[in-house]
Motif scaffolding. Structure first.
Motif, PDB file in Angstrom:
ATOM      1  N   ARG A 117      79.911 -11.321 -23.969  1.00 30.13           N
ATOM      2  CA  ARG A 117      79.511 -11.135 -25.319  1.00 30.13           C
ATOM      3  C   ARG A 117      81.396 -11.374 -25.878  1.00 30.13           C
ATOM      4  NH1 ARG A 117      75.948  -7.618 -23.833  1.00 30.13           N
ATOM      5  NH2 ARG A 117      77.865  -5.675 -25.163  1.00 30.13           N
ATOM      6  N   VAL A 118      82.246 -10.230 -25.602  1.00 27.71           N
ATOM      7  CA  VAL A 118      82.983 -10.000 -26.229  1.00 27.71           C
ATOM      8  C   VAL A 118      84.212 -11.542 -26.088  1.00 27.71           C
ATOM      9  CG1 VAL A 118      84.968  -9.159 -25.788  1.00 27.71           C
ATOM     10  CG2 VAL A 118      82.912  -7.497 -25.695  1.00 27.71           C
ATOM     11  N   ILE A 119      84.235 -12.560 -25.235  1.00 24.51           N
ATOM     12  CA  ILE A 119      84.791 -13.839 -24.551  1.00 24.51           C
ATOM     13  C   ILE A 119      84.419 -14.537 -25.941  1.00 24.51           C
ATOM     14  CG2 ILE A 119      85.469 -15.201 -23.455  1.00 24.51           C
ATOM     15  CD1 ILE A 119      85.849 -13.826 -20.794  1.00 24.51           C
ATOM     16  N   SER A 120      83.365 -14.010 -25.803  1.00 21.19           N
ATOM     17  CA  SER A 120      82.462 -14.954 -26.911  1.00 21.19           C
ATOM     18  C   SER A 120      83.186 -15.266 -28.438  1.00 21.19           C
ATOM     19  CB  SER A 120      80.886 -15.373 -26.597  1.00 21.19           C
ATOM     20  OG  SER A 120      80.091 -15.674 -27.582  1.00 21.19           O
TER      21      SER A 120
ATOM     22  N   LYS B 266      82.007  -9.975 -41.306  1.00 18.45           N
ATOM     23  CA  LYS B 266      80.478 -10.468 -41.044  1.00 18.45           C
ATOM     24  C   LYS B 266      80.488 -11.569 -40.207  1.00 18.45           C
ATOM     25  CE  LYS B 266      78.491 -10.475 -45.313  1.00 18.45           C
ATOM     26  NZ  LYS B 266      78.242 -10.861 -47.027  1.00 18.45           N
ATOM     27  N   HIS B 267      81.060 -12.367 -41.408  1.00 15.96           N
ATOM     28  CA  HIS B 267      80.531 -14.538 -40.764  1.00 15.96           C
ATOM     29  C   HIS B 267      81.030 -13.664 -38.740  1.00 15.96           C
ATOM     30  CE1 HIS B 267      82.574 -15.449 -44.826  1.00 15.96           C
ATOM     31  NE2 HIS B 267      80.785 -14.740 -44.822  1.00 15.96           N
TER      32      HIS B 267
ATOM     33  N   MET C 276      75.648 -12.542 -33.061  1.00 16.28           N
ATOM     34  CA  MET C 276      74.298 -12.136 -33.314  1.00 16.28           C
ATOM     35  C   MET C 276      73.448 -13.921 -32.928  1.00 16.28           C
ATOM     36  SD  MET C 276      73.566  -9.603 -36.029  1.00 16.28           S
ATOM     37  CE  MET C 276      71.940  -9.249 -35.723  1.00 16.28           C
ATOM     38  N   VAL C 277      72.878 -15.023 -33.801  1.00 17.71           N
ATOM     39  CA  VAL C 277      72.492 -16.547 -33.498  1.00 17.71           C
ATOM     40  C   VAL C 277      72.584 -16.646 -31.999  1.00 17.71           C
ATOM     41  CG1 VAL C 277      72.647 -18.619 -33.956  1.00 17.71           C
ATOM     42  CG2 VAL C 277      72.774 -16.749 -36.315  1.00 17.71           C
TER      43      VAL C 277
ATOM     44  N   ARG D 275      72.539  -5.389 -35.058  1.00 23.34           N
ATOM     45  CA  ARG D 275      73.491  -5.516 -35.409  1.00 23.34           C
ATOM     46  C   ARG D 275      75.161  -4.407 -35.313  1.00 23.34           C
ATOM     47  NH1 ARG D 275      74.638  -8.463 -39.239  1.00 23.34           N
ATOM     48  NH2 ARG D 275      72.269  -8.400 -39.851  1.00 23.34           N
ATOM     49  N   ARG D 276      74.873  -3.307 -35.149  1.00 24.64           N
ATOM     50  CA  ARG D 276      75.691  -2.292 -34.110  1.00 24.64           C
ATOM     51  C   ARG D 276      76.045  -2.738 -33.071  1.00 24.64           C
ATOM     52  NH1 ARG D 276      74.172   3.946 -32.579  1.00 24.64           N
ATOM     53  NH2 ARG D 276      76.558   4.095 -32.200  1.00 24.64           N
ATOM     54  N   GLN D 277      75.937  -3.295 -32.175  1.00 25.50           N
ATOM     55  CA  GLN D 277      76.211  -3.970 -31.108  1.00 25.50           C
ATOM     56  C   GLN D 277      77.194  -5.097 -31.219  1.00 25.50           C
ATOM     57  OE1 GLN D 277      76.269  -2.555 -28.132  1.00 25.50           O
ATOM     58  NE2 GLN D 277      78.066  -3.733 -27.981  1.00 25.50           N
ATOM     59  N   ALA D 278      77.171  -6.470 -32.497  1.00 24.98           N
ATOM     60  CA  ALA D 278      77.725  -7.292 -32.825  1.00 24.98           C
ATOM     61  C   ALA D 278      79.004  -6.110 -32.997  1.00 24.98           C
ATOM     62  CB  ALA D 278      76.688  -7.979 -33.540  1.00 24.98           C
ATOM     63  N   TYR D 279      79.110  -6.278 -34.015  1.00 23.00           N
ATOM     64  CA  TYR D 279      79.811  -5.266 -34.704  1.00 23.00           C
ATOM     65  C   TYR D 279      81.225  -4.669 -34.061  1.00 23.00           C
ATOM     66  CZ  TYR D 279      79.712  -6.474 -39.856  1.00 23.00           C
ATOM     67  OH  TYR D 279      79.389  -6.569 -41.049  1.00 23.00           O
TER      68      TYR D 279
END
Length: 197
Positions: A36-39, A51-52, A58-59, A66-70
């Motif tokens: 996920r981090v590499i992506s 933000k973008h 998340m898509v 959202r918290r995990q994405a940040y």
């Protein structure tokens, strides 16, 4: 038993996973996080606004919140310096200071063999600083020169001073606008003639 954070893992393990994910030495849960981090780091290269990047991340990974994405974005910035997060000013300052310190240390030695090293250090310093610009831009250039907008309509040429453009009466500006943008309409017959040639 608490799990080790991905940032606490050895660099060699992370590098091995990036190079060959099929035979990764990382634990399964670290592999998922690192993928996920590499992506998201690839997303950050094209979209540096967090933000973008989070929205796109998340898509791609709809199962995360959202918290995990940040958190993934924060970790990507920490693990993978990109063009947008690398501090070039700090790096250049450090490089210049290091070269100057080497020159000072060599001069203290004073031996003839060290003079060659000083010459190379000076050459590196010039490369790091860059050459002095030949012509420095004059900040008062706009005050020294007159700038004109040249308007050409058919064979008529009109020079309008940019500084005096705002002083023109409103009616004149409307007429000028009409001549420039409305006066150039062609009729249907003219269009047919143009297409026929």
């Amino acid at each position: 038993m608490s799990r080790k954070a991905l940032t606490d893992e050895k660099y060699e393990l992370i590098k091995a996973h990036v190079l060959d994910p099929d035979t990764s030495p990382l634990a399964e849960f670290h592999q998922v996080i690192l993928d996920r981090v590499i992506s998201v780091s690839k997303i950050l290269d094209k979209n540096p606004i967090a933000k973008h990047a989070v929205a796109l991340h998340m898509v791609k990974f709809p199962a995360i919140g959202r918290r995990q994405a940040y958190e993934d974005v924060r970790l990507a910035v920490k693990l993978f310096n990109t063009l947008h997060t690398f501090d070039y000013d700090f790096w250049q300052t450090w490089l210049i200071n290091d070269i100057i310190k080497n020159i000072e240390d060599c001069r203290k030695d004073g031996s003839p063999a060290v003079l060659k090293i000083v010459e190379m250090a000076h050459a590196n310093l010039i490369k790091a600083l860059g050459e002095k610009p030949k012509d420095i831009e004059d900040p008062k250039r706009l005050e020294k020169n007159a700038f004109y907008i040249l308007i050409q309509n058919n064979k008529t040429e009109v020079k309008i001073d940019v500084d005096n453009l705002h002083k023109l009466p409103e009616a004149t500006l409307r007429e000028l606008n009409k001549v420039l943008f409305v006066g150039n309409d062609i009729t249907e017959a003219d269009a047919i003639e143009i297409m026929g040639t």
